[in-house]
Write a protein that holds these residues in place. Structure first.
Motif, mmCIF file in Angstrom:
data_model
loop_
_atom_site.group_PDB
_atom_site.id
_atom_site.type_symbol
_atom_site.label_atom_id
_atom_site.label_comp_id
_atom_site.label_asym_id
_atom_site.label_seq_id
_atom_site.Cartn_x
_atom_site.Cartn_y
_atom_site.Cartn_z
ATOM 1 N N CYS A 3 -4.298 -3.829 10.313
ATOM 2 C CA CYS A 3 -4.177 -3.733 8.856
ATOM 3 C C CYS A 3 -5.292 -4.517 8.171
ATOM 4 O O CYS A 3 -5.871 -4.072 7.174
ATOM 5 C CB CYS A 3 -2.819 -4.266 8.390
ATOM 6 S SG CYS A 3 -1.409 -3.257 8.891
ATOM 7 N N LEU A 17 -8.478 -2.620 8.371
ATOM 8 C CA LEU A 17 -8.428 -1.481 7.465
ATOM 9 C C LEU A 17 -8.701 -1.916 6.027
ATOM 10 O O LEU A 17 -9.493 -1.282 5.311
ATOM 11 C CB LEU A 17 -7.051 -0.814 7.568
ATOM 12 C CG LEU A 17 -6.947 0.674 7.239
ATOM 13 C CD1 LEU A 17 -7.807 1.498 8.192
ATOM 14 C CD2 LEU A 17 -5.504 1.138 7.314
ATOM 15 N N VAL A 18 -8.059 -2.995 5.590
ATOM 16 C CA VAL A 18 -8.218 -3.485 4.223
ATOM 17 C C VAL A 18 -9.649 -3.945 3.968
ATOM 18 O O VAL A 18 -10.218 -3.717 2.893
ATOM 19 C CB VAL A 18 -7.229 -4.631 3.946
ATOM 20 C CG1 VAL A 18 -7.547 -5.320 2.630
ATOM 21 C CG2 VAL A 18 -5.800 -4.107 3.928
ATOM 22 N N TYR A 72 0.814 -1.216 0.000
ATOM 23 C CA TYR A 72 0.000 0.000 0.000
ATOM 24 C C TYR A 72 0.851 1.272 0.000
ATOM 25 O O TYR A 72 0.368 2.341 0.351
ATOM 26 C CB TYR A 72 -0.956 -0.007 1.198
ATOM 27 C CG TYR A 72 -2.040 -1.048 1.041
ATOM 28 C CD1 TYR A 72 -3.209 -0.766 0.344
ATOM 29 C CD2 TYR A 72 -1.871 -2.337 1.546
ATOM 30 C CE1 TYR A 72 -4.193 -1.719 0.180
ATOM 31 C CE2 TYR A 72 -2.851 -3.309 1.380
ATOM 32 C CZ TYR A 72 -4.004 -2.993 0.696
ATOM 33 O OH TYR A 72 -4.981 -3.949 0.515
ATOM 34 N N LYS A 81 -12.119 -0.443 4.502
ATOM 35 C CA LYS A 81 -11.885 0.838 3.829
ATOM 36 C C LYS A 81 -11.439 0.634 2.385
ATOM 37 O O LYS A 81 -10.982 -0.435 1.998
ATOM 38 C CB LYS A 81 -10.807 1.646 4.577
ATOM 39 C CG LYS A 81 -11.002 1.737 6.083
ATOM 40 C CD LYS A 81 -12.272 2.483 6.472
ATOM 41 C CE LYS A 81 -12.414 2.533 7.996
ATOM 42 N NZ LYS A 81 -13.661 3.226 8.411
ATOM 43 N N SER A 82 -11.563 1.714 1.619
ATOM 44 C CA SER A 82 -10.999 1.759 0.271
ATOM 45 C C SER A 82 -9.709 2.564 0.316
ATOM 46 O O SER A 82 -9.501 3.374 1.229
ATOM 47 C CB SER A 82 -11.985 2.404 -0.700
ATOM 48 O OG SER A 82 -13.175 1.643 -0.795
ATOM 49 N N PHE A 83 -8.850 2.356 -0.676
ATOM 50 C CA PHE A 83 -7.567 3.053 -0.713
ATOM 51 C C PHE A 83 -7.458 3.883 -1.987
ATOM 52 O O PHE A 83 -7.926 3.476 -3.056
ATOM 53 C CB PHE A 83 -6.410 2.050 -0.625
ATOM 54 C CG PHE A 83 -6.285 1.410 0.719
ATOM 55 C CD1 PHE A 83 -5.364 1.881 1.649
ATOM 56 C CD2 PHE A 83 -7.112 0.357 1.086
ATOM 57 C CE1 PHE A 83 -5.257 1.305 2.899
ATOM 58 C CE2 PHE A 83 -7.010 -0.229 2.340
ATOM 59 C CZ PHE A 83 -6.087 0.248 3.246
ATOM 60 N N ASN A 95 -9.630 7.018 7.795
ATOM 61 C CA ASN A 95 -8.555 6.513 8.660
ATOM 62 C C ASN A 95 -9.032 5.981 10.003
ATOM 63 O O ASN A 95 -8.209 5.578 10.829
ATOM 64 C CB ASN A 95 -7.539 7.626 8.936
ATOM 65 C CG ASN A 95 -6.765 8.064 7.709
ATOM 66 O OD1 ASN A 95 -7.295 8.748 6.845
ATOM 67 N ND2 ASN A 95 -5.500 7.669 7.633
ATOM 68 N N PRO A 155 -5.874 5.389 3.063
ATOM 69 C CA PRO A 155 -7.287 5.000 3.158
ATOM 70 C C PRO A 155 -8.199 6.198 2.956
ATOM 71 O O PRO A 155 -7.823 7.328 3.269
ATOM 72 C CB PRO A 155 -7.398 4.440 4.580
ATOM 73 C CG PRO A 155 -6.292 5.101 5.331
ATOM 74 C CD PRO A 155 -5.175 5.325 4.350
ATOM 75 N N ASP A 156 -9.381 5.946 2.425
ATOM 76 C CA ASP A 156 -10.341 7.044 2.254
ATOM 77 C C ASP A 156 -10.943 7.457 3.595
ATOM 78 O O ASP A 156 -11.537 8.524 3.727
ATOM 79 C CB ASP A 156 -11.447 6.651 1.273
ATOM 80 C CG ASP A 156 -12.253 5.442 1.741
ATOM 81 O OD1 ASP A 156 -11.803 4.736 2.674
ATOM 82 O OD2 ASP A 156 -13.326 5.187 1.170
#
Length: 251
Positions: free
Chosen positions: A130, A133-134, A95, A137-139, A103, A100-101
């Motif tokens: 992590c 988060l994955v 990444y 969320k979107s990145f 946090n 992340p869009d």
């Protein structure tokens, strides 16, 4: 005594956590990842251009070199975790160049920091975050304008020189930019003047020293770039609504 910015530069196995109460710190960035975990109260956190309000058991996952600040709302008890990208090497490489869009993560259970006493428990804890988060969320790719890059250089100069005679004129000379351009750019990007930010940065550093060192108030003022103790006291009260002595004696 810079306790945020230099972390993660040379320490490949950095994992450090500490608690702060009723604290705030202006916009800054560093190579280390940072987690801000709210034990109690409410905290306003700005990451990039987004603002969040954290409540109990919320956690902000701040990426390497991502600009951020935080401010207490009435009362806050937080734990800061700083760790080097190398501790989550697979995630960091996959990444890199992304953020992340959103946090913020909400945790279902309280973090047992005393249980993070081995490299394996630390990595397990970090990789579990992590994973959250994955999955949640979107990145998006990191975008840095020319103005943002210049702003980063200004903030880095302040980090390295706040304890000395630090002026926008000296920044302009160092970066080889016109003073009026930097002054206008700073206000546009930060919504405050260079001097206002510098004072905020210095007072935030002094707050940390007051709670985490045995230095006298005058020594702390000098270490934070104030040659005039009266000016230090005035700026401190303006920012915290109390004297340095009252702040040091807070529960």
């Amino acid at each position: 005594m810079v306790f945020f910015q230099k972390h993660g530069v040379n320490e490949k196995n950095l994992f450090r956590f500490f608690s702060l109460k009723n604290y705030q710190f202006p916009y800054h960035f560093h190579r280390a990842y940072e987690l801000i975990y709210l034990n109690d109260g409410h905290l306003s956190v700005s990451i990039g251009k987004k603002e969040y309000v954290l409540k109990k058991n919320d956690l902000a996952f701040i990426f390497s070199n991502q600009m951020h600040e935080f401010k207490t709302i009435e009362h806050s008890d937080i734990t800061i975790i700083l760790f080097s990208p190398e501790l989550i090497g697979d995630f960091y490489m996959n990444y890199k160049g992304m953020i992340p869009d959103d946090n913020i993560l909400h945790l279902d259970s309280i973090i047992d920091f005393n249980g993070l006493n081995s490299i394996y428990s630390k990595k397990s804890f970090l990789y579990s975050l992590c994973d959250k988060l994955v999955n949640q969320k979107s990145f998006i790719p990191v975008k840095q304008s020319t103005q943002t890059k210049v702003l980063y250089k200004i903030l880095l100069f302040i980090e390295q020189n706040y304890s000395n005679d630090c002026t926008l004129k000296s920044v302009a000379e160092k970066l080889n930019y016109d003073y009026p351009y930097l002054s206008k750019l700073f206000v546009q990007q930060m919504d405050m003047t260079f001097t206002e930010y510098l004072n905020s940065y210095r007072i935030s550093q002094s707050c940390y020293m007051l709670r985490n060192s045995n230095l006298s108030v005058s020594e702390i003022a000098f270490n934070c770039g104030y040659n005039n103790l009266r000016t230090f006291h005035r700026n401190f009260r303006k920012m915290t609504n109390m004297s340095p002595k009252e702040y040091r004696e807070l529960d």
